[in-house]
Write a protein that holds these residues in place. Structure first.
Motif, short mmCIF file in Angstrom:
data_model
loop_
_atom_site.label_atom_id
_atom_site.label_comp_id
_atom_site.label_asym_id
_atom_site.label_seq_id
_atom_site.Cartn_x
_atom_site.Cartn_y
_atom_site.Cartn_z
N ALA A 476 30.00 -51.10 -44.86
CA ALA A 476 29.75 -49.54 -45.84
C ALA A 476 31.15 -48.97 -46.44
O ALA A 476 31.69 -48.91 -47.76
CB ALA A 476 29.60 -48.52 -45.08
N LEU A 515 33.14 -43.67 -40.61
CA LEU A 515 31.84 -43.32 -41.03
C LEU A 515 31.02 -43.44 -40.14
O LEU A 515 29.39 -42.54 -39.71
CB LEU A 515 31.37 -45.14 -42.17
CG LEU A 515 31.90 -44.92 -43.53
CD1 LEU A 515 32.68 -46.30 -44.33
CD2 LEU A 515 31.55 -43.39 -44.13
N ASP A 518 30.58 -40.47 -38.46
CA ASP A 518 29.55 -39.57 -38.77
C ASP A 518 30.11 -37.64 -38.38
O ASP A 518 28.85 -37.15 -38.69
CB ASP A 518 28.18 -39.94 -38.96
CG ASP A 518 27.57 -39.73 -39.96
OD1 ASP A 518 27.58 -39.03 -41.59
OD2 ASP A 518 26.38 -38.65 -39.53
N SER A 544 33.85 -42.79 -50.74
CA SER A 544 32.63 -41.92 -51.81
C SER A 544 31.13 -42.14 -50.96
O SER A 544 30.69 -41.15 -50.32
CB SER A 544 32.12 -43.16 -52.62
OG SER A 544 32.84 -42.84 -53.65
N CYS A 545 31.07 -43.60 -49.66
CA CYS A 545 30.19 -43.27 -48.72
C CYS A 545 30.44 -42.58 -47.54
O CYS A 545 29.68 -41.74 -46.98
CB CYS A 545 30.08 -44.41 -48.05
SG CYS A 545 29.49 -45.92 -48.94
#
Length: 607
Positions: A476, A515, A518, A544-545
């Motif tokens: 990602a 990421l 999270d 963006s993710c």
């Protein structure tokens, strides 16, 4: 009482105090066993004298051999326990001290590091603990054991002849009194030697860190001359300390040895008066020959014991620093980050640290490009704004306006002097920093990576993540592209701070880490400022993710980076100057609009 004194004076743990006491006990027993061995020599000589003068039969060899074997076994067991408790367990104590200091440093607020040098802290953890280790293993147990054994022997000798006892042992308290009385003379020299050692370490580290800049500016000769001068000064201070220590210790050892001639003189006088015979003199000479042996090593290392008290004081100073504590539970209503009338400055003027030094050290805690005010100068003045959950809040403004400081206060890297920072209605100053940071993902411009594999560096985001989850986060963050080119893929070691990777690749690993974590709150501090266009595009795709449905605080100097932000807070001089959406602020024609226009004009600049 004694244990508490040892713990306070020498920065010991409870287990360490117990070990030193056991070391003292076993060393005392060892010294007494050795003294008992001298009695075998005395009895043997007494038997020979009786045989020669009175015709008595010689001692039976079997009895003497049995006594010798018993003595050897007793000495072996005593020495084994003494070695275990004066050397073996000491290394456990020094290891525990280093771990305890490291844990303490991990939990201290970052304001502590703003006025402490990295070289000084490293010297405390490594150098000072090593000094304490040597004091525990080579001095404390032996010194206390020698003193106790000497006291026991003194009581025994007093029953034979008090005058000879005084003649044999008078030098011990005098020698120790000189050493401990003159230790104040050693303290300044010890402090100067350590200070110069730290200064040399700092300059060496600075030279290595800045080697590219030194070469690029052709300043190698100047830097090496300054470094050579610092090292020479450090060596001179160390030599001066050795000379002073040598004079003091040698004087004490000379006085210690004067007991031997005084014992002979007093004994000969008593023999002439008919008060004692030759065997009493012989027995006292045997005692004198052995009673000073335990003190020899102690006196050679006694200066380390004096230095250890300064080392212990520095260790205790770290252990007594207040921790950035708080509640271990954190259940906010939401993840809005709210600043309420927050004011903050880095340190206080008059703390004993020059403003320039504080500025330099504080800057080391900021990312590249951030500006920190001098000590005592307010960086933030009555700041109030809210970064809402599900929105991107951008902090913009000139260098030194307080943007990075806001981000660090939001994550409780520091606590504000006035006002509050709330997350979901909870004052984060009341929450344990480690618990709080479980709700944050942070991506700085200066990425910190470890000399580990790609997989290991990404897994720092969540230690219990599976390999599949790590690879998914990496994909990602657009890491697959460069990882596939590495010799061992995700199992490739990337060097110190990712030295084998480019800036964009290191940045993508940092984003993959975020990421994987999270977290509901994301802090981005100039995450793309130093990247080329291609790398910046790929990093922005990865971001963006990361940012979807999170509370996002973005710090940026490039106005196009914040063009799509939901809310912009413009800072200037530590105050909120403007607030609103990018469109609203451009329409107002204030500082934000001027910054946008200046960057638009600079985009057309060419060589």
């Amino acid at each position: 009482m004694i244990g508490a004194h040892l713990k306070k004076t020498y920065a010991m743990t409870d287990h360490g105090v117990k070990n030193v006491m056991m070391g003292t006990l076993t060393t005392t027993i060892t010294n007494l066993v050795i003294m008992a061995g001298m009695s075998l020599v005395y009895l043997l000589m007494q038997g020979f004298i009786a045989h020669l003068t009175q015709g008595e039969s010689l001692p039976a060899p079997t009895q003497f051999l049995i006594a010798l074997v018993v003595f050897a076994l007793a000495l072996f067991v005593a020495q084994l326990f003494a070695y275990t408790y004066t050397y073996g367990v000491v290394y456990e104590e020094s290891g525990a001290q280093r771990i305890h200091l490291a844990e303490r440093l991990r939990k201290l607020p970052l304001s502590f590091f703003g006025h402490r040098d990295l070289a000084d802290l490293t010297e405390t953890i490594m150098g000072d603990v090593a000094i304490m280790e040597h004091a525990y293993s080579h001095v404390l147990g032996q010194l206390f054991g020698a003193l106790i054994a000497s006291a026991v022997v003194a009581v025994g000798l007093a029953f034979y002849n008090f005058e000879l006892m005084v003649a044999a042992l008078w030098s011990i308290p005098i020698a120790l009194g000189i050493l401990f009385g003159l230790r104040k003379l050693l303290a300044p020299a010890q402090n100067r030697a350590r200070a110069m050692k730290v200064a040399a370490a700092e300059e060496i580290q600075e030279t290595i860190d800045c080697i590219r800049e030194i070469r690029a500016t052709n300043q190698g000769a100047r830097y090496m001359k300054a470094l050579s001068q610092t090292i020479d000064t450090s060596e001179r201070e160390g030599f001066a300390l050795e000379v002073i220590s040598g004079i003091v210790v040698t004087s004490a050892m000379i006085i210690l040895r004067l007991s031997l001639p005084t014992t002979i003189l007093v004994a000969l006088s008593l023999i002439a008066e008919g008060k004692i015979d030759f065997m009493v003199l012989f027995g006292f000479l045997l005692v004198v020959s052995r009673i000073y042996a335990p003190f020899d090593q102690c006196l050679m290392l006694i200066t380390e014991l004096f230095a250890s008290r300064s080392s212990a004081a520095r260790m205790l100073a770290i252990q007594e620093e207040p921790l950035a504590g708080g509640a271990l539970s954190f259940t906010p209503q939401n993840h809005d980050v709210c600043f309420e009338h927050v004011s903050f400055s880095y340190g206080e003027t008059g703390s004993g640290i020059a403003d320039s030094q504080m500025l330099e050290r504080s800057t080391q805690l900021e990312p590249a490009g951030a500006s920190v005010a001098a000590a005592g100068q307010q960086v933030l003045k009555d700041i109030s704004f809210t970064a809402k959950e599900g929105e991107v809040t951008a902090l913009v403004g000139p260098s030194g306006s307080g943007k990075s400081t806001c981000a660090r206060l939001a994550a409780r890297f520091w606590d504000p002097e006035d006002g509050r920072v709330l997350v979901g209605g909870v004052d984060i100053a009341q929450v344990d920093p480690e618990v709080l940071l479980g709700h944050y993902a942070v991506v700085f411009q200066d990425v910190v990576l470890f000399d580990d594999t790609v997989m290991g560096n990404i897994r720092l985001g969540r230690r219990d993540a599976t390999d599949e989850e790590v690879r998914a986060a990496a994909a990602a963050a657009n890491c697959d592209e460069f990882v596939e080119r590495l010799p061992e893929g995700y199992d490739t070691f990337i060097g110190e701070n990712g030295s084998k990777l480019s800036g964009g690749e290191r940045q993508r690993i940092s984003i993959a880490r975020a990421l994987l974590k999270d977290a509901p709150i994301v802090l981005l501090d100039e995450a793309t400022a130093s990247l080329d266009v291609e790398s910046e595009t790929k990093v922005q795709e990865a971001l963006s993710c990361l940012l979807a449905n999170k509370t996002v605080i973005v710090i940026a100097h490039r106005m196009r980076t914040v063009a799509d932000a939901d809310h912009v807070v413009v800072l200037d001089g530590g105050r909120v100057l403007e607030e609103g959406s990018p469109c609203e602020l451009r329409a107002q024609g204030g500082l934000f609009a001027r910054m946008v226009e200046l960057q638009r004009e600079s985009a057309t600049w060419t060589l």
